[in-house]
Design a protein around this motif. Structure first.
Motif, PDB file in Angstrom:
ATOM      1  N   LEU A 141     -14.790   1.289 -14.795  1.00  0.00           N
ATOM      2  CA  LEU A 141     -14.016   1.420 -13.567  1.00  0.00           C
ATOM      3  C   LEU A 141     -12.525   1.529 -13.844  1.00  0.00           C
ATOM      4  O   LEU A 141     -11.798   2.180 -13.100  1.00  0.00           O
ATOM      5  CB  LEU A 141     -14.281   0.213 -12.654  1.00  0.00           C
ATOM      6  N   LEU A 142     -12.064   0.893 -14.898  1.00  0.00           N
ATOM      7  CA  LEU A 142     -10.636   0.882 -15.220  1.00  0.00           C
ATOM      8  C   LEU A 142     -10.319   1.827 -16.371  1.00  0.00           C
ATOM      9  O   LEU A 142      -9.407   1.580 -17.153  1.00  0.00           O
ATOM     10  CB  LEU A 142     -10.190  -0.546 -15.559  1.00  0.00           C
ATOM     11  N   SER A 143     -11.057   2.909 -16.463  1.00  0.00           N
ATOM     12  CA  SER A 143     -10.868   3.845 -17.567  1.00  0.00           C
ATOM     13  C   SER A 143      -9.695   4.779 -17.360  1.00  0.00           C
ATOM     14  O   SER A 143      -9.266   5.460 -18.291  1.00  0.00           O
ATOM     15  CB  SER A 143     -12.150   4.670 -17.776  1.00  0.00           C
ATOM     16  N   THR A 144      -9.151   4.845 -16.131  1.00  0.00           N
ATOM     17  CA  THR A 144      -8.010   5.719 -15.844  1.00  0.00           C
ATOM     18  C   THR A 144      -6.803   4.874 -15.451  1.00  0.00           C
ATOM     19  O   THR A 144      -6.951   3.763 -14.919  1.00  0.00           O
ATOM     20  CB  THR A 144      -8.350   6.709 -14.724  1.00  0.00           C
ATOM     21  N   TRP A 145      -5.634   5.440 -15.667  1.00  0.00           N
ATOM     22  CA  TRP A 145      -4.414   4.691 -15.349  1.00  0.00           C
ATOM     23  C   TRP A 145      -4.249   4.421 -13.859  1.00  0.00           C
ATOM     24  O   TRP A 145      -3.819   3.319 -13.482  1.00  0.00           O
ATOM     25  CB  TRP A 145      -3.199   5.431 -15.908  1.00  0.00           C
ATOM     26  N   PRO A 146      -4.548   5.380 -12.967  1.00  0.00           N
ATOM     27  CA  PRO A 146      -4.457   5.044 -11.533  1.00  0.00           C
ATOM     28  C   PRO A 146      -5.329   3.850 -11.150  1.00  0.00           C
ATOM     29  O   PRO A 146      -4.915   3.001 -10.353  1.00  0.00           O
ATOM     30  CB  PRO A 146      -4.936   6.335 -10.849  1.00  0.00           C
ATOM     31  N   ALA A 147      -6.542   3.784 -11.732  1.00  0.00           N
ATOM     32  CA  ALA A 147      -7.432   2.664 -11.426  1.00  0.00           C
ATOM     33  C   ALA A 147      -6.857   1.362 -11.971  1.00  0.00           C
ATOM     34  O   ALA A 147      -6.932   0.311 -11.308  1.00  0.00           O
ATOM     35  CB  ALA A 147      -8.819   2.925 -12.016  1.00  0.00           C
TER      36      ALA A 147
ATOM     37  N   SER B 147      -3.891   0.342  -9.799  1.00  0.00           N
ATOM     38  CA  SER B 147      -4.376  -0.112  -8.498  1.00  0.00           C
ATOM     39  C   SER B 147      -4.976  -1.504  -8.597  1.00  0.00           C
ATOM     40  O   SER B 147      -4.731  -2.364  -7.736  1.00  0.00           O
ATOM     41  CB  SER B 147      -5.422   0.870  -7.952  1.00  0.00           C
ATOM     42  N   ALA B 148      -5.768  -1.746  -9.632  1.00  0.00           N
ATOM     43  CA  ALA B 148      -6.361  -3.066  -9.821  1.00  0.00           C
ATOM     44  C   ALA B 148      -5.284  -4.118 -10.057  1.00  0.00           C
ATOM     45  O   ALA B 148      -5.382  -5.249  -9.554  1.00  0.00           O
ATOM     46  CB  ALA B 148      -7.335  -3.029 -10.996  1.00  0.00           C
ATOM     47  N   LEU B 149      -4.245  -3.757 -10.813  1.00  0.00           N
ATOM     48  CA  LEU B 149      -3.148  -4.693 -11.065  1.00  0.00           C
ATOM     49  C   LEU B 149      -2.408  -5.026  -9.774  1.00  0.00           C
ATOM     50  O   LEU B 149      -2.121  -6.203  -9.494  1.00  0.00           O
ATOM     51  CB  LEU B 149      -2.184  -4.086 -12.086  1.00  0.00           C
ATOM     52  N   VAL B 150      -2.103  -3.990  -8.968  1.00  0.00           N
ATOM     53  CA  VAL B 150      -1.385  -4.213  -7.712  1.00  0.00           C
ATOM     54  C   VAL B 150      -2.203  -5.080  -6.772  1.00  0.00           C
ATOM     55  O   VAL B 150      -1.700  -6.050  -6.188  1.00  0.00           O
ATOM     56  CB  VAL B 150      -1.041  -2.865  -7.043  1.00  0.00           C
TER      57      VAL B 150
ATOM     58  N   SER C 232      -3.785   0.989  -3.148  1.00  0.00           N
ATOM     59  CA  SER C 232      -4.528   0.459  -4.293  1.00  0.00           C
ATOM     60  C   SER C 232      -6.005   0.286  -3.959  1.00  0.00           C
ATOM     61  O   SER C 232      -6.882   0.606  -4.769  1.00  0.00           O
ATOM     62  CB  SER C 232      -3.922  -0.872  -4.752  1.00  0.00           C
ATOM     63  N   VAL C 233      -6.310  -0.205  -2.755  1.00  0.00           N
ATOM     64  CA  VAL C 233      -7.714  -0.373  -2.356  1.00  0.00           C
ATOM     65  C   VAL C 233      -8.408   0.975  -2.240  1.00  0.00           C
ATOM     66  O   VAL C 233      -9.553   1.141  -2.678  1.00  0.00           O
ATOM     67  CB  VAL C 233      -7.806  -1.147  -1.027  1.00  0.00           C
ATOM     68  N   ASN C 234      -7.726   1.967  -1.664  1.00  0.00           N
ATOM     69  CA  ASN C 234      -8.335   3.290  -1.524  1.00  0.00           C
ATOM     70  C   ASN C 234      -8.579   3.952  -2.875  1.00  0.00           C
ATOM     71  O   ASN C 234      -9.613   4.604  -3.078  1.00  0.00           O
ATOM     72  CB  ASN C 234      -7.448   4.190  -0.662  1.00  0.00           C
ATOM     73  N   LEU C 235      -7.649   3.793  -3.800  1.00  0.00           N
ATOM     74  CA  LEU C 235      -7.839   4.371  -5.132  1.00  0.00           C
ATOM     75  C   LEU C 235      -9.014   3.715  -5.848  1.00  0.00           C
ATOM     76  O   LEU C 235      -9.813   4.396  -6.505  1.00  0.00           O
ATOM     77  CB  LEU C 235      -6.561   4.226  -5.956  1.00  0.00           C
ATOM     78  N   LEU C 236      -9.126   2.406  -5.726  1.00  0.00           N
ATOM     79  CA  LEU C 236     -10.274   1.723  -6.331  1.00  0.00           C
ATOM     80  C   LEU C 236     -11.575   2.151  -5.661  1.00  0.00           C
ATOM     81  O   LEU C 236     -12.614   2.271  -6.317  1.00  0.00           O
ATOM     82  CB  LEU C 236     -10.102   0.215  -6.219  1.00  0.00           C
ATOM     83  N   GLY C 237     -11.522   2.384  -4.359  1.00  0.00           N
ATOM     84  CA  GLY C 237     -12.698   2.879  -3.661  1.00  0.00           C
ATOM     85  C   GLY C 237     -13.127   4.250  -4.161  1.00  0.00           C
ATOM     86  O   GLY C 237     -14.327   4.524  -4.314  1.00  0.00           O
ATOM     87  N   ASP C 238     -12.161   5.118  -4.443  1.00  0.00           N
ATOM     88  CA  ASP C 238     -12.476   6.440  -4.992  1.00  0.00           C
ATOM     89  C   ASP C 238     -13.128   6.319  -6.372  1.00  0.00           C
ATOM     90  O   ASP C 238     -14.077   7.043  -6.688  1.00  0.00           O
ATOM     91  CB  ASP C 238     -11.208   7.284  -5.090  1.00  0.00           C
ATOM     92  N   VAL C 239     -12.598   5.415  -7.189  1.00  0.00           N
ATOM     93  CA  VAL C 239     -13.174   5.214  -8.521  1.00  0.00           C
ATOM     94  C   VAL C 239     -14.601   4.679  -8.413  1.00  0.00           C
ATOM     95  O   VAL C 239     -15.506   5.132  -9.118  1.00  0.00           O
ATOM     96  CB  VAL C 239     -12.296   4.254  -9.355  1.00  0.00           C
ATOM     97  N   LEU C 240     -14.812   3.721  -7.515  1.00  0.00           N
ATOM     98  CA  LEU C 240     -16.156   3.179  -7.315  1.00  0.00           C
ATOM     99  C   LEU C 240     -17.122   4.253  -6.839  1.00  0.00           C
ATOM    100  O   LEU C 240     -18.268   4.325  -7.289  1.00  0.00           O
ATOM    101  CB  LEU C 240     -16.110   2.036  -6.295  1.00  0.00           C
TER     102      LEU C 240
END
Length: 274
Positions: free
Chosen positions: A5-11, A14-17, A254-262
């Protein structure tokens, strides 16, 4: 799983924020410098100082403390709304997806509920029931329930005729054990993704309701209330809206970006493209 899930920098960002926002909400009593609802008219609209790190608002309240405590309201509304919408949405989705009689009755009601604009329904419910945190949470969750129910219904209807489900039925598996063991597990992945979007949408809706004066009580330190209080002084002191608006934007993004990754990781069709 987490590494994927955290393989990309945006993810990762976003997880950090989002992690920092959650930490700020949990540690608000330690991070806040003063009482966020303490009034001091003699210090109204002051700039940054040693006592007030982000200045004060039109009532002399400390902006920094209100921003910190505002994370509690926004994250509580987001998480509570997502949880309530998913629990009730799964219940109605299972009923309508598995039982034909329930589908005929309940989905017509859900269709009618979806026809009403969510923000208008939320304003109406808050106006009728009174502005409290619980009322706002329920008012925001109700328009989301039909969306979750329709999604769960479509999953249940798609798998209930699968061979392994029919085999379990032939072996004498009861209705509710069948639903619990063989049907509900198929809804977990889409529910996780849907939950992230509901979480982000609820934060935005709470801010809108508070900005319009139909959200949590005005004295409550929420980001929406802060923007509502600061709009009269926007030209004089734009940071009254800038600080809470920035927090809302960062959290929702950040939540929306994590949702896209999921979605990309949990959807088999998307996973094949990665």
């Amino acid at each position: 799983m987490i590494g994927g899930l955290l393989s990309t920098w945006p993810a990762r960002i976003s997880a950090l924020v989002l992690g920092l926002m959650i930490l700020m909400a949990l540690l608000a009593p330690l991070l806040g410098t003063v009482d966020p609802i303490q009034l001091d008219p003699s210090k109204r609209l002051q700039g940054i100082s040693a006592d007030h790190w982000l200045g004060t608002d039109s009532f002399g309240r400390d902006l920094y403390s209100r921003v910190v405590y505002g994370a509690r309201i926004s994250l509580a509304v987001g998480a509570g709304t997502a949880l309530l919408a998913i629990v009730l949405g799964v219940f109605f989705g299972v009923l309508t997806g598995y039982f034909t009689w329930a589908d005929i009755i309940l989905m017509r009601f859900m269709d009618g509920l979806m026809a009403i604009p969510g923000i208008l329904l939320a304003i109406t419910l808050v106006a009728v029931s009174g502005a409290t945190l619980t009322t706002v949470l329920v008012a925001i969750a109700i328009p989301e329930i039909p969306r979750v129910a329709r999604m769960v219904r479509s999953v249940i209807m798609g798998v209930r005729n699968e061979a392994y489900v029919e085999a379990a039925s032939v072996l004498g598996t009861g209705t509710w054990p069948m639903i619990w063991r063989h049907l509900l597990p198929n809804t977990v992945a889409p529910l996780i993704v849907q939950g992230t979007y509901i979480f982000a949408s609820a934060i935005m809706t709470e801010s809108i309701l508070s900005f319009l004066g139909a959200g949590v009580p005005p004295e409550t330190p929420s980001w929406g209330n802060m923007m509502a209080d600061g709009r009269q002084f926007f030209l004089l002191k734009p940071e009254l809206i800038l600080y809470p608006g920035l927090m809302v934007s960062l959290t929702v993004l950040s939540v929306n970006l994590l949702g896209d990754v999921l979605r990309d990781r949990l959807d088999p069709r998307m996973a094949k493209r990665l």
